[in-house]
Write an enzyme that holds these catalytic residues in place. Structure first.
Site, PDB file in Angstrom:
ATOM      1  N   SER A   1      -2.028 -16.181 -31.639  1.00  0.00           N
ATOM      2  CA  SER A   1      -1.767 -16.611 -30.267  1.00  0.00           C
ATOM      3  C   SER A   1      -0.323 -16.312 -29.880  1.00  0.00           C
ATOM      4  CB  SER A   1      -2.026 -18.120 -30.153  1.00  0.00           C
ATOM      5  OG  SER A   1      -1.518 -18.620 -28.932  1.00  0.00           O
TER       6      SER A   1
ATOM      7  N   CYS B   1     -17.344 -27.511 -34.131  1.00  0.00           N
ATOM      8  CA  CYS B   1     -16.419 -28.498 -33.569  1.00  0.00           C
ATOM      9  C   CYS B   1     -16.189 -28.231 -32.091  1.00  0.00           C
ATOM     10  CB  CYS B   1     -15.076 -28.373 -34.296  1.00  0.00           C
ATOM     11  SG  CYS B   1     -14.752 -29.827 -35.272  1.00  0.00           S
TER      12      CYS B   1
ATOM     13  N   ARG C   1       1.454 -16.583 -16.019  1.00  0.00           N
ATOM     14  CA  ARG C   1       0.897 -16.271 -17.318  1.00  0.00           C
ATOM     15  C   ARG C   1       0.236 -14.899 -17.310  1.00  0.00           C
ATOM     16  NH1 ARG C   1       3.551 -19.997 -18.010  1.00  0.00           N
ATOM     17  NH2 ARG C   1       3.199 -21.914 -19.232  1.00  0.00           N
TER      18      ARG C   1
ATOM     19  N   PHE D   1      -2.815 -13.652 -25.273  1.00  0.00           N
ATOM     20  CA  PHE D   1      -2.078 -14.396 -24.258  1.00  0.00           C
ATOM     21  C   PHE D   1      -3.052 -15.397 -23.644  1.00  0.00           C
ATOM     22  CE2 PHE D   1       2.324 -12.958 -24.153  1.00  0.00           C
ATOM     23  CZ  PHE D   1       2.269 -12.180 -25.296  1.00  0.00           C
TER      24      PHE D   1
ATOM     25  N   LYS E   1      -0.803 -21.675 -36.059  1.00  0.00           N
ATOM     26  CA  LYS E   1      -1.010 -20.230 -35.912  1.00  0.00           C
ATOM     27  C   LYS E   1       0.137 -19.479 -36.597  1.00  0.00           C
ATOM     28  CE  LYS E   1      -4.893 -20.001 -33.678  1.00  0.00           C
ATOM     29  NZ  LYS E   1      -6.061 -19.305 -34.236  1.00  0.00           N
TER      30      LYS E   1
ATOM     31  N   ASN F   1      -7.004 -26.057 -20.117  1.00  0.00           N
ATOM     32  CA  ASN F   1      -6.512 -24.794 -19.579  1.00  0.00           C
ATOM     33  C   ASN F   1      -6.844 -24.630 -18.105  1.00  0.00           C
ATOM     34  OD1 ASN F   1      -7.416 -23.433 -22.729  1.00  0.00           O
ATOM     35  ND2 ASN F   1      -5.342 -23.861 -22.057  1.00  0.00           N
ATOM     36  N   LEU F   2      -6.051 -23.770 -17.439  1.00  0.00           N
ATOM     37  CA  LEU F   2      -6.140 -23.614 -15.993  1.00  0.00           C
ATOM     38  C   LEU F   2      -7.497 -23.117 -15.521  1.00  0.00           C
ATOM     39  CD1 LEU F   2      -4.634 -23.661 -13.250  1.00  0.00           C
ATOM     40  CD2 LEU F   2      -4.055 -21.257 -13.672  1.00  0.00           C
TER      41      LEU F   2
ATOM     42  N   TYR G   1      -0.429 -27.088 -32.729  1.00  0.00           N
ATOM     43  CA  TYR G   1      -1.411 -25.992 -32.663  1.00  0.00           C
ATOM     44  C   TYR G   1      -0.700 -24.652 -32.865  1.00  0.00           C
ATOM     45  CZ  TYR G   1      -3.800 -22.112 -30.531  1.00  0.00           C
ATOM     46  OH  TYR G   1      -4.315 -20.863 -30.315  1.00  0.00           O
TER      47      TYR G   1
HETATM   48  C1  WQD Z   1      -1.598 -21.895 -17.707  1.00  0.00           C
HETATM   49  C2  WQD Z   1      -0.738 -22.282 -16.497  1.00  0.00           C
HETATM   50  C3  WQD Z   1       0.137 -24.510 -16.625  1.00  0.00           C
HETATM   51  C4  WQD Z   1      -3.763 -26.491 -16.339  1.00  0.00           C
HETATM   52  C5  WQD Z   1      -2.450 -22.262 -23.705  1.00  0.00           C
HETATM   53  C6  WQD Z   1      -2.094 -22.172 -25.147  1.00  0.00           C
HETATM   54  C7  WQD Z   1      -2.282 -20.777 -25.625  1.00  0.00           C
HETATM   55  C8  WQD Z   1      -3.664 -20.288 -25.310  1.00  0.00           C
HETATM   56  C9  WQD Z   1      -3.962 -20.436 -23.828  1.00  0.00           C
HETATM   57  C10 WQD Z   1      -5.017 -20.562 -27.297  1.00  0.00           C
HETATM   58  C11 WQD Z   1       0.508 -23.065 -16.888  1.00  0.00           C
HETATM   59  C12 WQD Z   1      -0.835 -24.374 -15.454  1.00  0.00           C
HETATM   60  C13 WQD Z   1      -2.765 -25.531 -16.414  1.00  0.00           C
HETATM   61  C14 WQD Z   1      -3.828 -27.351 -15.222  1.00  0.00           C
HETATM   62  C15 WQD Z   1      -1.908 -26.251 -14.294  1.00  0.00           C
HETATM   63  N1  WQD Z   1      -4.637 -21.004 -26.066  1.00  0.00           N
HETATM   64  N2  WQD Z   1      -1.867 -25.422 -15.404  1.00  0.00           N
HETATM   65  N3  WQD Z   1      -2.889 -27.209 -14.229  1.00  0.00           N
HETATM   66  O1  WQD Z   1      -0.482 -23.336 -21.586  1.00  0.00           O
HETATM   67  O2  WQD Z   1      -0.276 -20.882 -20.910  1.00  0.00           O
HETATM   68  O3  WQD Z   1      -1.546 -21.471 -22.952  1.00  0.00           O
HETATM   69  O4  WQD Z   1      -3.774 -21.809 -23.514  1.00  0.00           O
HETATM   70  O5  WQD Z   1      -4.661 -19.570 -27.875  1.00  0.00           O
HETATM   71  O6  WQD Z   1      -2.089 -20.805 -27.020  1.00  0.00           O
HETATM   72  O7  WQD Z   1      -0.740 -22.502 -25.288  1.00  0.00           O
HETATM   73  O8  WQD Z   1      -2.483 -22.026 -20.725  1.00  0.00           O
HETATM   74  O9  WQD Z   1      -4.212 -22.490 -19.052  1.00  0.00           O
HETATM   75  O10 WQD Z   1      -3.046 -24.461 -20.168  1.00  0.00           O
HETATM   76  O11 WQD Z   1      -1.802 -23.072 -18.498  1.00  0.00           O
HETATM   77  O12 WQD Z   1      -1.073 -26.150 -13.390  1.00  0.00           O
HETATM   78  O13 WQD Z   1      -4.714 -28.256 -15.098  1.00  0.00           O
HETATM   79  O14 WQD Z   1      -1.493 -23.137 -15.655  1.00  0.00           O
HETATM   80  O15 WQD Z   1       1.252 -25.294 -16.277  1.00  0.00           O
HETATM   81  O16 WQD Z   1       1.558 -22.680 -16.002  1.00  0.00           O
HETATM   82  P1  WQD Z   1      -1.082 -21.984 -21.497  1.00  0.00           P
HETATM   83  P2  WQD Z   1      -2.958 -23.071 -19.615  1.00  0.00           P
END
Ligand code: WQD
Length: 415
Positions: free
Chosen positions: A199, A37, A307, A254, A229, A275-276, A225
């Site tokens: 997670s 998937c 983070r 994390f 978990k 994700n970032l 999600y």
């Molecule tokens: C990180 C920071 C955003 C994207 C999630 C899940 C967690 C794990 C990891 C699976 C935050 C900022 C993000 C963007 C941004 N996944 N951001 N612009 O939300 O901490 O965690 O992914 O296990 O379970 O919850 O990760 O990378 O989405 O965000 O500014 O285009 O980057 O606001 O501060 P997150 P993230």
């Protein structure tokens, strides 16, 4: 610890594939189950239970069900591997060597690209790969009957926070029902050693930082999600409490980032990255125009979200350490461990670090906060260091350099 046979669910995914590398390099035998998937399916996917194995006693041919549809995945998953027309492998081989070569080619062509690359990196072969949904109880039962599985590392799950809000039922069917099926099949097969990919989202909105394993879980989880978990953790806790033969470890990640130093495997989101790190990497390589920074008014040094980023190879070695722990004869019950770096990094710090690592500017626009985000999440990981002998070692620079090597060598991911 001598070589053992480990079943890895979701082994074709991002953290899964990096863990399979470490397991193979530690000398273990690895059986992978994945419905692809979130992974690029085998190039000649014919569909479900395409068994590829190099076991000497199995020729692999009688297990390849070509043209066979994986109804379970279609019914239950929010997506399913895109089956392509089976390549008819006419067996014109005459000599044993030619037949063996043809079998190897068939086996290879049935592996997802990430796993082909894992075999390239390690120079070793998987014991078997099965294109199967965890809700396929018959297929899972056959896998446990065929291989002497000594532990399971369970990664397989849908994991996009935003997507889970729009299709919660698929997340519960795939992540929770799939886990329940897996646990039942494990119990029937007498396999009761389990490492679970959990997670930090199970902590909800952190009440204190850094967050350790005694922090309450299940409160204030803002998305399906994270709830899946949490629910799976609760099932495993109750199961281990009811039957002393179970040895379970819950690994709470994390923020996994980075890629194998070879640049051959890495994070390859199917759609626009949530994700970032993958988003920044796709901006750097020119696939996306600019990063949207979700809020610059948080109570953090530069106002952007903080983070705890952990290198995916550090995560992978954490799983090998967890296996050694769960295999200890006197280990029983269910323990949880945070796998993080213990360091907080802001969005803008990550942008600047990636720009330095890649030599590319990362244009960004500050937007509103993203719903469900918290200001800061940082792990306390002393427990994993004390009990698993594990500590993250890779730096932010390495996370960025390794991500950039993967992304610049694979601008469009696994294609
Ligand atoms: C990180 C920071 C955003 C994207 C999630 C899940 C967690 C794990 C990891 C699976 C935050 C900022 C993000 C963007 C941004 N996944 N951001 N612009 O939300 O901490 O965690 O992914 O296990 O379970 O919850 O990760 O990378 O989405 O965000 O500014 O285009 O980057 O606001 O501060 P997150 P993230």
């Amino acid at each position: 610890m001598g070589p053992r046979t480990v079943l890895v669910t979701g082994g074709a995914g991002y953290v899964g594939s990096h863990t399979v590398v470490e397991l193979l390099e530690a000398g273990h035998r690895v059986v992978v189950v994945d419905n692809c998937c979130n992974a690029t399916p085998p190039p000649t996917t014919t569909t479900s239970t395409t068994t590829t194995t190099t076991d000497s006693h199995t020729n692999g041919k009688d297990n390849n069900k070509e043209g066979y549809t994986d109804d379970d995945t279609d019914k239950n998953g929010s997506c399913s591997p895109t089956p392509t027309t089976a390549t008819a492998n006419h067996n014109n081989a005459t000599t044993t060597e030619e037949r063996d070569k043809e079998e190897d080619e068939r086996r290879w062509s049935a592996l997802p690209l990430a796993l082909q690359r894992v075999e390239n990196i390690t120079g070793k072969t998987l014991t078997a790969f099965y294109l199967v949904s965890l809700n396929d109880v018959d297929a899972l039962t056959k896998i446990f009957a065929k291989h002497k599985i000594e532990a399971v590392i369970h990664f397989a799950a849908l994991k996009a926070v935003g997507e889970s809000v729009t299709i919660p039922l698929e997340y519960y069917v795939n992540n929770v029902s799939g886990t329940l099926t897996l646990l039942q099949v494990m119990r029937s097969a007498g396999v009761k050693s389990l490492v679970y990919s959990s997670s930090a989202t199970v902590y909800g909105v952190p009440q204190y930082l850094p967050t350790d394993e005694t922090h309450p879980t299940g409160q204030g989880i803002t998305n399906p999600y994270g709830k899946t978990k949490y629910f799976c953790e609760q099932v495993m806790i109750d199961l281990a409490a009811s039957d002393q033969d179970w040895g379970v470890l819950l690994l709470r990640y994390f923020n996994p980032v980075g890629a194998h130093v070879s640049g051959l495997i890495g994070e390859d989101p199917r759609n626009i990255p949530n994700n970032l790190m993958p988003y920044i990497a796709q901006v750097a390589v020119g696939r996306l125009k600019a990063l949207q920074v979700f809020g610059q008014d948080y109570d953090t040094p530069d106002g952007t979200g903080v983070r705890d980023y952990v290198h995916v190879v550090d995560l992978a070695t954490g799983h090998v350490a967890a296996l050694e722990h769960v295999w200890q004869p006197d280990y029983k019950g269910c323990e949880s461990y945070n796998l993080g770096s213990g360091e907080g990094v802001s969005v803008l710090e990550m942008v600047n670090a990636f720009s330095r690592a890649s030599g590319r500017a990362i244009p960004y626009v500050v937007k509103e906060r993203r719903a469900g985000d918290v200001a800061k999440m940082v792990a306390s990981c002393t427990s994993a260091q004390t009990h698993l002998g594990w500590k993250a070692t890779r730096t932010l620079e390495q996370m960025c350099e390794d991500t950039w090597r993967w992304q610049s060598q694979n601008p469009r991911g696994y294609v």
